[in-house]
Design a protein around this motif. Structure first.
Motif, PDB file in Angstrom:
ATOM      1  N   VAL A 155       0.837  -1.203   0.000  1.00 10.99           N
ATOM      2  CA  VAL A 155       0.000   0.000   0.000  1.00 10.99           C
ATOM      3  C   VAL A 155       0.874   1.256   0.000  1.00 10.99           C
ATOM      4  O   VAL A 155       0.547   2.254  -0.658  1.00 10.99           O
ATOM      5  CB  VAL A 155      -0.959  -0.003   1.214  1.00 10.99           C
ATOM      6  CG1 VAL A 155      -1.643   1.351   1.380  1.00 10.99           C
ATOM      7  CG2 VAL A 155      -2.008  -1.094   1.048  1.00 10.99           C
ATOM      8  N   GLY A 156       1.999   1.205   0.720  1.00 11.64           N
ATOM      9  CA  GLY A 156       2.907   2.343   0.729  1.00 11.64           C
ATOM     10  C   GLY A 156       3.418   2.686  -0.668  1.00 11.64           C
ATOM     11  O   GLY A 156       3.528   3.857  -1.035  1.00 11.64           O
ATOM     12  N   VAL A 157       3.700   1.647  -1.463  1.00 11.79           N
ATOM     13  CA  VAL A 157       4.125   1.868  -2.852  1.00 11.79           C
ATOM     14  C   VAL A 157       2.957   2.396  -3.684  1.00 11.79           C
ATOM     15  O   VAL A 157       3.102   3.334  -4.470  1.00 11.79           O
ATOM     16  CB  VAL A 157       4.665   0.555  -3.462  1.00 11.79           C
ATOM     17  CG1 VAL A 157       4.950   0.724  -4.957  1.00 11.79           C
ATOM     18  CG2 VAL A 157       5.927   0.105  -2.729  1.00 11.79           C
ATOM     19  N   TRP A 158       1.796   1.785  -3.488  1.00 10.72           N
ATOM     20  CA  TRP A 158       0.595   2.189  -4.244  1.00 10.72           C
ATOM     21  C   TRP A 158       0.236   3.655  -4.004  1.00 10.72           C
ATOM     22  O   TRP A 158      -0.150   4.375  -4.935  1.00 10.72           O
ATOM     23  CB  TRP A 158      -0.560   1.279  -3.846  1.00 10.72           C
ATOM     24  CG  TRP A 158      -1.905   1.732  -4.303  1.00 10.72           C
ATOM     25  CD1 TRP A 158      -2.388   1.745  -5.584  1.00 10.72           C
ATOM     26  CD2 TRP A 158      -2.966   2.236  -3.465  1.00 10.72           C
ATOM     27  NE1 TRP A 158      -3.683   2.217  -5.601  1.00 10.72           N
ATOM     28  CE2 TRP A 158      -4.061   2.534  -4.310  1.00 10.72           C
ATOM     29  CE3 TRP A 158      -3.097   2.455  -2.103  1.00 10.72           C
ATOM     30  CZ2 TRP A 158      -5.256   3.044  -3.825  1.00 10.72           C
ATOM     31  CZ3 TRP A 158      -4.286   2.955  -1.614  1.00 10.72           C
ATOM     32  CH2 TRP A 158      -5.358   3.246  -2.472  1.00 10.72           C
ATOM     33  N   LEU A 159       0.400   4.127  -2.776  1.00 12.93           N
ATOM     34  CA  LEU A 159       0.056   5.508  -2.453  1.00 12.93           C
ATOM     35  C   LEU A 159       0.925   6.508  -3.211  1.00 12.93           C
ATOM     36  O   LEU A 159       0.493   7.637  -3.468  1.00 12.93           O
ATOM     37  CB  LEU A 159       0.194   5.747  -0.941  1.00 12.93           C
ATOM     38  CG  LEU A 159      -0.882   5.112  -0.055  1.00 12.93           C
ATOM     39  CD1 LEU A 159      -0.522   5.255   1.414  1.00 12.93           C
ATOM     40  CD2 LEU A 159      -2.254   5.722  -0.336  1.00 12.93           C
ATOM     41  N   ASP A 160       2.130   6.095  -3.575  1.00  9.11           N
ATOM     42  CA  ASP A 160       3.052   6.995  -4.280  1.00  9.11           C
ATOM     43  C   ASP A 160       3.086   6.747  -5.783  1.00  9.11           C
ATOM     44  O   ASP A 160       3.901   7.352  -6.487  1.00  9.11           O
ATOM     45  CB  ASP A 160       4.470   6.833  -3.710  1.00  9.11           C
ATOM     46  CG  ASP A 160       4.574   7.362  -2.289  1.00  9.11           C
ATOM     47  OD1 ASP A 160       3.801   8.275  -1.951  1.00  9.11           O
ATOM     48  OD2 ASP A 160       5.414   6.852  -1.521  1.00  9.11           O
ATOM     49  N   GLU A 161       2.215   5.855  -6.272  1.00  5.76           N
ATOM     50  CA  GLU A 161       2.235   5.519  -7.694  1.00  5.76           C
ATOM     51  C   GLU A 161       1.090   6.202  -8.435  1.00  5.76           C
ATOM     52  O   GLU A 161      -0.065   6.123  -8.019  1.00  5.76           O
ATOM     53  CB  GLU A 161       2.147   4.002  -7.884  1.00  5.76           C
ATOM     54  CG  GLU A 161       2.247   3.579  -9.343  1.00  5.76           C
ATOM     55  CD  GLU A 161       2.517   2.096  -9.513  1.00  5.76           C
ATOM     56  OE1 GLU A 161       3.202   1.722 -10.472  1.00  5.76           O
ATOM     57  OE2 GLU A 161       2.033   1.298  -8.676  1.00  5.76           O
ATOM     58  N   ASP A 162       1.422   6.849  -9.548  1.00  7.50           N
ATOM     59  CA  ASP A 162       0.417   7.541 -10.353  1.00  7.50           C
ATOM     60  C   ASP A 162      -0.015   6.740 -11.580  1.00  7.50           C
ATOM     61  O   ASP A 162      -1.072   7.021 -12.158  1.00  7.50           O
ATOM     62  CB  ASP A 162       0.962   8.899 -10.817  1.00  7.50           C
ATOM     63  CG  ASP A 162       1.225   9.833  -9.641  1.00  7.50           C
ATOM     64  OD1 ASP A 162       0.453   9.766  -8.660  1.00  7.50           O
ATOM     65  OD2 ASP A 162       2.199  10.612  -9.706  1.00  7.50           O
ATOM     66  N   ASP A 163       0.775   5.770 -11.980  1.00  7.82           N
ATOM     67  CA  ASP A 163       0.474   4.962 -13.161  1.00  7.82           C
ATOM     68  C   ASP A 163      -0.746   4.081 -12.889  1.00  7.82           C
ATOM     69  O   ASP A 163      -0.750   3.283 -11.944  1.00  7.82           O
ATOM     70  CB  ASP A 163       1.681   4.089 -13.509  1.00  7.82           C
ATOM     71  CG  ASP A 163       1.549   3.420 -14.875  1.00  7.82           C
ATOM     72  OD1 ASP A 163       0.409   3.073 -15.258  1.00  7.82           O
ATOM     73  OD2 ASP A 163       2.579   3.224 -15.539  1.00  7.82           O
TER      74      ASP A 163
END
Length: 233
Positions: A155-163
């Motif tokens: 989720v931490g990665v997902w929160l910073d991903e715009d793609d």
């Protein structure tokens, strides 16, 4: 009694407020004010902000369970779990800012992080069930805890991903599940060793009890002299 419609309105208002405010600034009176309900109705629906977070987690659980892909049943467990957890990410997608606020609050408050973790462990047990992965007892708690930590990283990665394709998120989930597979192998090995030790200890204990009983029986046995002749006969 608070209706289901009112409870849903309160929950949505809470999530909307989290999208624009830090978790610590969102109070129950503020939620009631924005939802245009009485405080008594607020109290009847949710007794605390943690209850609202729990309701949010439960709503996400239900979405994932309702949308589970039945065609995945013949796939390997790891693939089924990957599909379920990506479905969970999809279910969170409409509340990304609210999830970000919750993550920030947990990082700042260790006690709150523990509360959130307890809710997440409960949710991850349902994700394991949705994936058709059968774990029970103490092992279920250990696996769900490990999965909760792993999913938090995803989720931490997902929160910073715009793609929108979420390549980084899926890559991180792949990595976490690979680590989890290795962990499960070690856990199964430990579990097998523990079962063997318990079996050995039970047998050893039974053997000791048997020897004690035999010793007691021998000690209680009185010699039978009735067939012996008197001395000097």
């Amino acid at each position: 009694m608070t209706t289901a419609k009112t409870k849903q309105k309160i929950l949505q208002t809470f999530l909307d407020l989290l999208s624009d405010h830090p978790y610590e600034d969102v109070s129950l009176p503020l939620v009631a004010e924005k939802a245009k309900i009485k405080l008594s109705d607020m109290r009847g629906a949710y007794g605390s902000k943690l209850d609202l977070v729990a309701a949010f987690a439960e709503s996400v659980d239900k979405t994932v369970l309702d949308e589970r892909d039945e065609d995945m049943h013949d796939q390997p467990p790891r693939d089924r779990l990957f599909d379920v957890l990506m479905s969970r990410i999809d279910a969170l997608d409409g509340h990304k800012d609210a999830v970000r606020a919750l993550h920030r609050a947990a990082r700042k408050d260790p006690a709150l992080a523990l509360d959130f973790n307890r809710l997440e462990v409960r949710s991850q047990k349902w994700m394991l069930i949705a994936a058709g992965i059968d774990v029970s007892g103490l092992k279920a708690g250990i696996v769900a805890q490990g999965l909760s930590v792993a999913f938090a990283r995803v989720v931490g990665v997902w929160l910073d991903e715009d793609d929108e394709g979420m390549p980084r998120t899926m890559a991180r989930l792949d990595k976490e599940l690979d680590s989890g597979s290795a962990f499960m192998k070690r856990l199964n090995g430990i579990e097998g060793f523990a079962k063997g030790m318990r079996s050995f200890l039970r047998k050893a204990s039974a053997g000791r009890r048997g020897r004690r009983r035999q010793s007691q029986d021998d000690g209680d046995h009185e010699p039978d002299y009735s067939s012996e002749e008197p001395a000097g006969a």
